[in-house]
Design a protein around this motif. Structure first.
Motif, mmCIF file in Angstrom:
data_model
loop_
_atom_site.group_PDB
_atom_site.id
_atom_site.type_symbol
_atom_site.label_atom_id
_atom_site.label_comp_id
_atom_site.label_asym_id
_atom_site.label_seq_id
_atom_site.Cartn_x
_atom_site.Cartn_y
_atom_site.Cartn_z
ATOM 1 N N ALA A 2 0.850 -1.198 0.000
ATOM 2 C CA ALA A 2 0.000 0.000 0.000
ATOM 3 C C ALA A 2 0.878 1.238 0.000
ATOM 4 N N SER A 3 0.634 2.131 -0.942
ATOM 5 C CA SER A 3 1.443 3.340 -0.972
ATOM 6 C C SER A 3 0.720 4.451 -0.214
ATOM 7 N N LYS A 4 1.487 5.427 0.179
ATOM 8 C CA LYS A 4 0.933 6.582 0.877
ATOM 9 C C LYS A 4 -0.012 7.324 -0.055
ATOM 10 N N PRO A 5 -1.024 7.985 0.515
ATOM 11 C CA PRO A 5 -1.898 8.767 -0.364
ATOM 12 C C PRO A 5 -1.144 9.945 -0.993
ATOM 13 N N LEU A 6 -1.622 10.370 -2.142
ATOM 14 C CA LEU A 6 -1.036 11.519 -2.827
ATOM 15 C C LEU A 6 -1.700 12.772 -2.270
ATOM 16 N N THR A 7 -0.920 13.624 -1.634
ATOM 17 C CA THR A 7 -1.503 14.842 -1.069
ATOM 18 C C THR A 7 -1.379 15.972 -2.091
ATOM 19 N N PRO A 8 -2.300 16.951 -2.044
ATOM 20 C CA PRO A 8 -2.233 18.058 -3.010
ATOM 21 C C PRO A 8 -0.881 18.770 -3.008
ATOM 22 N N GLU A 9 -0.269 18.889 -1.826
ATOM 23 C CA GLU A 9 1.025 19.586 -1.724
ATOM 24 C C GLU A 9 2.132 18.825 -2.446
ATOM 25 N N ALA A 10 1.947 17.518 -2.569
ATOM 26 C CA ALA A 10 2.993 16.688 -3.181
ATOM 27 C C ALA A 10 2.990 16.768 -4.708
ATOM 28 N N VAL A 11 1.897 17.257 -5.288
ATOM 29 C CA VAL A 11 1.779 17.236 -6.746
ATOM 30 C C VAL A 11 2.592 18.374 -7.370
ATOM 31 N N LYS A 12 3.707 18.003 -7.988
ATOM 32 C CA LYS A 12 4.582 18.997 -8.608
ATOM 33 C C LYS A 12 4.480 18.993 -10.128
ATOM 34 N N TYR A 13 3.919 17.928 -10.670
ATOM 35 C CA TYR A 13 3.815 17.820 -12.127
ATOM 36 C C TYR A 13 2.453 17.302 -12.555
ATOM 37 N N LEU A 14 1.973 17.852 -13.663
ATOM 38 C CA LEU A 14 0.813 17.291 -14.349
ATOM 39 C C LEU A 14 1.392 16.702 -15.628
ATOM 40 N N ARG A 60 -7.250 6.535 -11.822
ATOM 41 C CA ARG A 60 -7.047 6.539 -10.370
ATOM 42 C C ARG A 60 -7.633 7.797 -9.757
ATOM 43 N N ASP A 61 -7.957 7.690 -8.497
ATOM 44 C CA ASP A 61 -8.430 8.843 -7.762
ATOM 45 C C ASP A 61 -7.282 9.839 -7.595
ATOM 46 N N LEU A 62 -7.619 11.122 -7.461
ATOM 47 C CA LEU A 62 -6.576 12.150 -7.306
ATOM 48 C C LEU A 62 -5.755 11.970 -6.033
ATOM 49 N N THR A 63 -6.280 11.222 -5.087
ATOM 50 C CA THR A 63 -5.527 10.989 -3.843
ATOM 51 C C THR A 63 -4.677 9.721 -3.921
ATOM 52 N N GLU A 64 -4.740 9.036 -5.065
ATOM 53 C CA GLU A 64 -3.944 7.819 -5.224
ATOM 54 C C GLU A 64 -2.694 8.105 -6.054
ATOM 55 N N VAL A 65 -1.564 7.547 -5.620
ATOM 56 C CA VAL A 65 -0.336 7.643 -6.406
ATOM 57 C C VAL A 65 -0.531 6.811 -7.669
ATOM 58 N N GLY A 66 -0.176 7.393 -8.810
ATOM 59 C CA GLY A 66 -0.340 6.686 -10.074
ATOM 60 C C GLY A 66 0.854 5.813 -10.418
ATOM 61 N N ALA A 67 0.847 5.298 -11.652
ATOM 62 C CA ALA A 67 1.964 4.497 -12.168
ATOM 63 C C ALA A 67 2.123 4.883 -13.626
ATOM 64 N N HIS A 68 2.908 5.966 -13.867
ATOM 65 C CA HIS A 68 3.003 6.473 -15.240
ATOM 66 C C HIS A 68 4.332 7.144 -15.571
ATOM 67 N N VAL A 69 5.065 7.638 -14.586
ATOM 68 C CA VAL A 69 6.395 8.195 -14.855
ATOM 69 C C VAL A 69 7.362 7.629 -13.827
ATOM 70 N N GLU A 70 8.287 6.827 -14.280
ATOM 71 C CA GLU A 70 9.229 6.189 -13.360
ATOM 72 C C GLU A 70 9.956 7.233 -12.507
ATOM 73 N N GLY A 71 9.910 7.043 -11.216
ATOM 74 C CA GLY A 71 10.616 7.924 -10.289
ATOM 75 C C GLY A 71 9.843 9.173 -9.886
ATOM 76 N N TYR A 72 8.716 9.447 -10.541
ATOM 77 C CA TYR A 72 7.973 10.691 -10.267
ATOM 78 C C TYR A 72 6.498 10.455 -9.919
ATOM 79 N N ASN A 73 6.132 9.210 -9.740
ATOM 80 C CA ASN A 73 4.719 8.923 -9.481
ATOM 81 C C ASN A 73 4.199 9.552 -8.191
ATOM 82 N N SER A 74 5.064 9.635 -7.193
ATOM 83 C CA SER A 74 4.600 10.169 -5.907
ATOM 84 C C SER A 74 4.496 11.688 -5.919
#
Ligand SMILES: [Zn+2]
Length: 146
Positions: A2-14, A60-74
């Motif tokens: 289980a990965s940590k939830p994605l918080t709004p503050e953590a989102v640096k890239y779209l 995925r939900d916006l609070t879920e860490v995705g799987a789409h850019v290696e090393g930058y998903n979180s």
């Protein structure tokens, strides 16, 4: 795991992606979900899918860490445009006007929710050898963000 939830503050890239499929292939988020599960992902790796007709579907939900850019998903959200290759499977900017309109509206909305996030293509991340999403996202976004 289980990965940590994605918080709004953590989102640096779209991060903008493409499905690397031909224009005749009208993939849905549900189709990509099946494909990604077969590759061993928990579920679809993207947060949004923009179909050929411009319909935006949720992954995925916006609070879920995705799987789409290696090393930058979180620290990123992933948006996938369906299309991106020609009949010989070579990279091609073949997205529809409806898709670009939907992308611009979605990115504007997400930029309000995540004001510090940078909009860029998958290929703009360090050490990415792919052409994904097969067009130059940064200059396109500069012209469409306002
Ligand atoms: Zn990608």
């Amino acid at each position: 795991m289980a990965s940590k939830p994605l918080t709004p503050e953590a989102v640096k890239y779209l991060a903008v992606h493409c499905s690397a499929t031909q224009t005749k292939t009208d993939l849905t988020a549900a189709d990509i979900d099946v494909m990604h599960r077969k590759r061993g992902f928990l579920k679809i790796g993207y947060h949004f899918v923009i179909r050929r007709n411009g319909t935006v579907e949720k992954g995925r939900d916006l609070t879920e860490v995705g799987a789409h850019v290696e090393g930058y998903n979180s620290q990123s959200l992933g948006i996938c445009l369906v299309g991106g290759v020609d009949k010989d499977l070579k990279p091609e900017n073949n997205f529809t006007p409806a898709q670009f309109n939907a992308l611009s509206a979605l990115l504007k909305d997400l930029s309000l929710k995540f004001p510090k996030a940078t909009v860029q293509g998958h290929r703009d991340f360090p050490n990415v050898k792919k052409d994904c999403p097969c067009f130059d996202v940064k200059p396109w976004w500069l012209k469409h963000k306002d």
